[in-house]
Design a protein around this motif. Structure first.
Motif, PDB file in Angstrom:
ATOM      1  N   SER A 150      28.583  36.727  36.446  1.00 21.18           N
ATOM      2  CA  SER A 150      27.255  36.788  35.820  1.00 21.18           C
ATOM      3  C   SER A 150      27.082  35.683  34.769  1.00 21.18           C
ATOM      4  CB  SER A 150      27.037  38.165  35.194  1.00 21.18           C
ATOM      5  OG  SER A 150      27.960  38.335  34.152  1.00 21.18           O
ATOM      6  N   GLY A 151      28.156  34.960  34.488  1.00 24.54           N
ATOM      7  CA  GLY A 151      28.078  33.805  33.613  1.00 24.54           C
ATOM      8  C   GLY A 151      28.368  34.155  32.165  1.00 24.54           C
ATOM      9  N   ILE A 152      29.527  33.728  31.667  1.00 25.26           N
ATOM     10  CA  ILE A 152      29.880  33.972  30.261  1.00 25.26           C
ATOM     11  C   ILE A 152      29.914  32.613  29.551  1.00 25.26           C
ATOM     12  CG2 ILE A 152      31.715  34.825  28.714  1.00 25.26           C
ATOM     13  CD1 ILE A 152      32.540  36.748  30.925  1.00 25.26           C
ATOM     14  N   ASP A 153      29.207  32.557  28.457  1.00 29.45           N
ATOM     15  CA  ASP A 153      29.144  31.284  27.718  1.00 29.45           C
ATOM     16  C   ASP A 153      30.427  31.028  26.931  1.00 29.45           C
ATOM     17  OD1 ASP A 153      26.686  30.963  28.742  1.00 29.45           O
ATOM     18  OD2 ASP A 153      25.636  31.834  27.005  1.00 29.45           O
ATOM     19  N   ASP A 154      30.974  32.162  26.452  1.00 30.59           N
ATOM     20  CA  ASP A 154      32.168  32.034  25.605  1.00 30.59           C
ATOM     21  C   ASP A 154      33.365  31.601  26.455  1.00 30.59           C
ATOM     22  OD1 ASP A 154      34.353  32.360  23.998  1.00 30.59           O
ATOM     23  OD2 ASP A 154      33.714  34.307  23.162  1.00 30.59           O
ATOM     24  N   ALA A 155      33.841  30.357  26.205  1.00 33.60           N
ATOM     25  CA  ALA A 155      34.941  29.813  27.023  1.00 33.60           C
ATOM     26  C   ALA A 155      36.235  30.581  26.797  1.00 33.60           C
ATOM     27  CB  ALA A 155      35.148  28.329  26.699  1.00 33.60           C
ATOM     28  N   ASP A 156      36.469  31.017  25.550  1.00 33.49           N
ATOM     29  CA  ASP A 156      37.711  31.755  25.245  1.00 33.49           C
ATOM     30  C   ASP A 156      37.764  33.080  26.001  1.00 33.49           C
ATOM     31  OD1 ASP A 156      38.580  29.804  23.657  1.00 33.49           O
ATOM     32  OD2 ASP A 156      38.072  30.806  21.739  1.00 33.49           O
ATOM     33  N   LEU A 157      36.560  33.758  25.992  1.00 31.28           N
ATOM     34  CA  LEU A 157      36.487  35.059  26.692  1.00 31.28           C
ATOM     35  C   LEU A 157      36.721  34.878  28.195  1.00 31.28           C
ATOM     36  CD1 LEU A 157      36.010  38.052  26.125  1.00 31.28           C
ATOM     37  CD2 LEU A 157      33.591  37.700  26.678  1.00 31.28           C
ATOM     38  N   SER A 158      36.120  33.809  28.738  1.00 32.31           N
ATOM     39  CA  SER A 158      36.321  33.518  30.166  1.00 32.31           C
ATOM     40  C   SER A 158      37.807  33.335  30.471  1.00 32.31           C
ATOM     41  CB  SER A 158      35.579  32.238  30.581  1.00 32.31           C
ATOM     42  OG  SER A 158      34.226  32.366  30.343  1.00 32.31           O
ATOM     43  N   GLN A 159      38.453  32.554  29.602  1.00 35.09           N
ATOM     44  CA  GLN A 159      39.882  32.303  29.790  1.00 35.09           C
ATOM     45  C   GLN A 159      40.670  33.602  29.748  1.00 35.09           C
ATOM     46  OE1 GLN A 159      42.138  29.832  30.439  1.00 35.09           O
ATOM     47  NE2 GLN A 159      40.270  28.847  31.179  1.00 35.09           N
ATOM     48  N   ARG A 160      40.298  34.467  28.774  1.00 33.26           N
ATOM     49  CA  ARG A 160      41.008  35.737  28.629  1.00 33.26           C
ATOM     50  C   ARG A 160      40.845  36.596  29.889  1.00 33.26           C
ATOM     51  NH1 ARG A 160      39.112  40.096  24.560  1.00 33.26           N
ATOM     52  NH2 ARG A 160      39.456  41.610  26.223  1.00 33.26           N
ATOM     53  N   TYR A 161      39.570  36.644  30.378  1.00 32.44           N
ATOM     54  CA  TYR A 161      39.307  37.431  31.596  1.00 32.44           C
ATOM     55  C   TYR A 161      40.118  36.893  32.771  1.00 32.44           C
ATOM     56  CZ  TYR A 161      35.498  40.257  29.665  1.00 32.44           C
ATOM     57  OH  TYR A 161      34.773  41.153  28.958  1.00 32.44           O
ATOM     58  N   LEU A 162      40.173  35.576  32.877  1.00 33.70           N
ATOM     59  CA  LEU A 162      40.919  34.976  34.000  1.00 33.70           C
ATOM     60  C   LEU A 162      42.417  35.311  33.908  1.00 33.70           C
ATOM     61  CD1 LEU A 162      39.175  31.517  34.385  1.00 33.70           C
ATOM     62  CD2 LEU A 162      39.302  33.319  36.107  1.00 33.70           C
ATOM     63  N   ARG A 163      42.962  35.246  32.659  1.00 34.60           N
ATOM     64  CA  ARG A 163      44.400  35.593  32.467  1.00 34.60           C
ATOM     65  C   ARG A 163      44.634  37.055  32.842  1.00 34.60           C
ATOM     66  NH1 ARG A 163      44.075  32.630  27.837  1.00 34.60           N
ATOM     67  NH2 ARG A 163      43.847  34.492  26.562  1.00 34.60           N
ATOM     68  N   GLU A 164      43.673  37.919  32.426  1.00 33.64           N
ATOM     69  CA  GLU A 164      43.831  39.346  32.720  1.00 33.64           C
ATOM     70  C   GLU A 164      43.732  39.611  34.234  1.00 33.64           C
ATOM     71  OE1 GLU A 164      42.376  41.216  28.468  1.00 33.64           O
ATOM     72  OE2 GLU A 164      41.018  41.322  30.191  1.00 33.64           O
ATOM     73  N   LYS A 217      37.778  43.762  39.255  1.00 36.72           N
ATOM     74  CA  LYS A 217      36.368  43.773  39.651  1.00 36.72           C
ATOM     75  C   LYS A 217      35.458  43.583  38.424  1.00 36.72           C
ATOM     76  CE  LYS A 217      33.121  44.759  42.763  1.00 36.72           C
ATOM     77  NZ  LYS A 217      32.713  43.619  43.567  1.00 36.72           N
ATOM     78  N   LEU A 218      35.747  44.356  37.348  1.00 32.26           N
ATOM     79  CA  LEU A 218      34.916  44.292  36.139  1.00 32.26           C
ATOM     80  C   LEU A 218      34.887  42.880  35.565  1.00 32.26           C
ATOM     81  CD1 LEU A 218      35.865  47.610  34.283  1.00 32.26           C
ATOM     82  CD2 LEU A 218      33.637  46.963  35.212  1.00 32.26           C
ATOM     83  N   ARG A 219      36.108  42.301  35.492  1.00 31.62           N
ATOM     84  CA  ARG A 219      36.193  40.969  34.889  1.00 31.62           C
ATOM     85  C   ARG A 219      35.574  39.902  35.785  1.00 31.62           C
ATOM     86  NH1 ARG A 219      39.278  44.343  32.954  1.00 31.62           N
ATOM     87  NH2 ARG A 219      40.274  44.286  30.899  1.00 31.62           N
ATOM     88  N   SER A 220      35.779  40.019  37.087  1.00 35.13           N
ATOM     89  CA  SER A 220      35.225  38.996  37.991  1.00 35.13           C
ATOM     90  C   SER A 220      33.692  39.071  37.984  1.00 35.13           C
ATOM     91  CB  SER A 220      35.789  39.159  39.408  1.00 35.13           C
ATOM     92  OG  SER A 220      35.438  40.403  39.914  1.00 35.13           O
ATOM     93  N   GLU A 221      33.164  40.319  37.903  1.00 36.41           N
ATOM     94  CA  GLU A 221      31.692  40.470  37.855  1.00 36.41           C
ATOM     95  C   GLU A 221      31.128  39.815  36.589  1.00 36.41           C
ATOM     96  OE1 GLU A 221      30.988  44.524  40.470  1.00 36.41           O
ATOM     97  OE2 GLU A 221      30.841  44.615  38.278  1.00 36.41           O
ATOM     98  N   ALA A 222      31.852  40.068  35.487  1.00 37.47           N
ATOM     99  CA  ALA A 222      31.404  39.481  34.210  1.00 37.47           C
ATOM    100  C   ALA A 222      31.413  37.967  34.303  1.00 37.47           C
ATOM    101  CB  ALA A 222      32.321  39.961  33.087  1.00 37.47           C
ATOM    102  N   LEU A 223      32.483  37.434  34.905  1.00 38.77           N
ATOM    103  CA  LEU A 223      32.590  35.978  35.031  1.00 38.77           C
ATOM    104  C   LEU A 223      31.479  35.425  35.925  1.00 38.77           C
ATOM    105  CD1 LEU A 223      36.470  35.544  35.383  1.00 38.77           C
ATOM    106  CD2 LEU A 223      35.046  34.674  33.519  1.00 38.77           C
TER     107      LEU A 223
END
Ligand code: ADP
Length: 546
Positions: free
Chosen positions: A343-357, A335-341
């Motif tokens: 809300s829009g994350i500019d950092d592509a690496d962070l987005s990728q990390r959240y998606l993997r997690e 839930k935390l990661r999907s909400e962050a995603l």
């Protein structure tokens, strides 16, 4: 709460005594008692009656013989009276034949009786009047004396069975008695009695006759007759007393039976109340165990069952709480990661990390759901039915082949000690494989690289023992008794961390599944562990039993 639900016992049909065990016990008790009493009364009555009758027979026979003895004594002169009676008889017969051509039947004697009356009834002897023949007055008096002495009716008959005198009736109005059984046997000088209804009185009467003999000639007979009611009167009084005593005993027995039945039924009622309370959700119920008998044993078993149910319910609640907790953690992470995603994350690496997690947590959730499903299937499985005898050696070699690479890739040394042959055991091999994979998985998880893991199998006594040992972290002594409990983890933080890395378990369910599987295959599992030195799991199955 469930405990507030009121559960009542189901409606019981039938008669009142069918619905109450207490009443049934008392009723059965009473019926048996009454039956025994009735049987006893009949039995005692018969014995006493037989004894009394035989006693009365002997007495009466003795009296008859004594009387006959007196009469046959030549000095007494009674033979003269018999002669006089015979003469009177023949003169009467002559008169009769002159008057009438009638035959000589004894019944007709009645017509000549003194104070004669109409009909068939003989004339009752007046207390003062002498016999019709004055010649037999002494006999008449003697008959009366004997009647008073013996309490029986005394009849003296002549040799042909004609009544000469009678203590109660006018003798000449009586029938000839020669055909009666007691007279017939007296004629043969035998002791004889007979019980029959006396036609004169209409009551059951005991008759006894004795011959009056003088120099081998029968002068006549003394016949005594006593109503049976004289004899049975005493018996009835006795039976009445017995009956009264029996009723008293029955009353006491009923009161006692009621009390005993109450003592039996009370614990059963308590059991019913406790069962209903448990059905209503109150698992704390216990019944008092007051006896050492079957009811006491039932109470003990009930208490044990209630404890077990209570324990199971607690476990169940704990399981649900733990399961939902374990499900909630990855869900929160997702839930935390999907909400962050979102809300829009500019950092592509962070987005990728959240998606993997998120992907990893979803896998974890899937694995957890599968494990929970396995557990509930195991709980529902009917145990006690083992498979056919099977040689586990091929399966053990398969496990070694499948796990070796994974273990060695983790930097561990894998030792295998399998003998050339093993005794067969009645188990399901796929389930044993599952047990070993779980244990090896744990050894892998909790053993640092460079250390070793060993799989061995051997026959010990009547068991086949399979051992999975490692030289890893070990388990603290205080945790050892709990490691087979569901969701129990020694180091929760460590487990969860490793779970994030590895998808295999990490929620504390592995060993509880292992234990259930071992037990369902009729085996047992033991563990020995020393912190920082290693852990040994020993699984054993009885050889070819059941
Ligand atoms: P988990 O999924 O956490 O491994 P298990 O039920 O398999 O759950 O094991 C319960 C706990 O027992 C683990 O958390 C772990 O701490 C401990 N444990 C099990 N096997 C071993 C082992 N071989 N060495 C050390 N600790 C172990």
């Amino acid at each position: 709460m469930a405990a507030d639900r009121r559960v009542t016992s189901p409606e019981r049909g039938g008669w009142p005594w069918q619905r109450s065990l207490q009443q049934r016990i008392v009723l059965t008790y009473g019926v048996i008692f009454f039956g025994v009493l009735a049987f006893l009364m009949v039995w005692v009555g018969r014995i006493v009656y037989a004894a009394q009758l035989s006693d009365a027979e002997h007495n009466l026979e003795l009296q008859a013989y004594l009387a006959a003895n007196t009469l046959e004594d030549p000095l007494s002169g009674y033979n003269a009276e018999f002669d006089a009676f015979a003469r009177w008889e023949s003169s009467e017969d002559t008169t009769e034949s002159e008057e009438d051509d009638h035959d000589d039947e004894r019944g007709d004697r009645r017509d000549h009786a003194e104070g004669e009356d109409e009909g068939d009834h003989p004339t009752v002897l007046p207390s003062t009047t002498a016999s019709p023949s004055p010649a037999v007055d002494r006999l008449q008096q003697l008959a009366r004396v004997y009647a008073t002495d013996t309490g029986a009716r005394v009849t003296i008959l002549d040799a042909q069975g004609n009544p000469v005198v009678d203590s109660q009736f006018v003798a000449t109005t009586l029938d000839n008695q020669i055909d009666e059984r007691e007279v017939q046997t007296a004629l043969r000088s035998e002791e004889m009695h007979d019980v029959r209804t006396d036609p004169l009185t209409g009551v059951s009467t005991l008759f006894v006759a004795a011959p009056i003999e003088q120099s081998n000639t029968i002068l006549g007979f003394v016949r005594l007759a006593r109503p049976l009611s004289d004899i049975t009167r005493g018996i009835w009084a006795l039976l009445l007393q017995l009956f009264a005593l029996g009723l008293l005993a029955l009353t006491l027995a009923t009161v006692l039976g009621y009390w005993i039945a109450r003592r039996i039924v009370r614990p059963v009622q308590k059991l019913e109340e406790a069962s209903l309370a448990i059905a209503g959700g109150d698992f704390s119920q216990q019944v008092p165990v007051e006896s050492h008998d079957e009811i006491g044993a039932l109470g003990g078993a009930f208490n044990h069952m209630a404890e077990q149910v209570s324990h199971m319910m607690t476990q169940q609640r704990l399981f649900v709480a733990n399961a939902s907790h374990e499900l909630r953690t990855p869900l929160t992470n997702i839930k935390l990661r999907s909400e962050a995603l979102l809300s829009g994350i500019d950092d592509a690496d962070l987005s990728q990390r959240y998606l993997r997690e998120i992907d990893s947590e979803a896998d974890r959730l899937g694995h957890l759901a599968a494990t929970l499903l396995d557990l509930s299937r195991l709980d529902a499985a009917v145990d006690g039915k083992n498979g056919d005898p099977v040689d586990l050696l091929p399966m053990l070699h398969n496990v070694v082949a499948a796990q070796r690479l994974r273990i060695e890739q983790n930097g561990l040394n894998f030792h295998v000690e399998l003998p050339p042959s093993l005794p067969s055991v009645r188990v399901w091999p796929e389930q044993i494989e599952s047990i070993l994979v779980n244990l090896l998985d744990n050894a892998l998880k909790y053993t640092p690289p460079g250390q070793s893991v060993t799989l061995s199998a051997q026959a010990i006594a009547d068991n086949l023992q399979i051992v999975v040992a490692d030289t890893g972290n070990g388990i603290p002594a205080e945790d050892l008794p709990h490691i087979f409990e569901r969701f129990y983890r020694v180091d929760k933080a460590r487990s969860r961390r490793s779970a994030a890395q590895s998808q295999s378990s990490g929620v504390g369910l592995g060993l509880s599944i292992v234990k259930t599987l071992v037990e369902q295959n009729g085996g047992r599992i033991d563990v020995q562990s020393t912190p920082n030195a290693g852990t040994v799991f020993m699984v054993s199955f009885p050889v070819n039993s059941r």
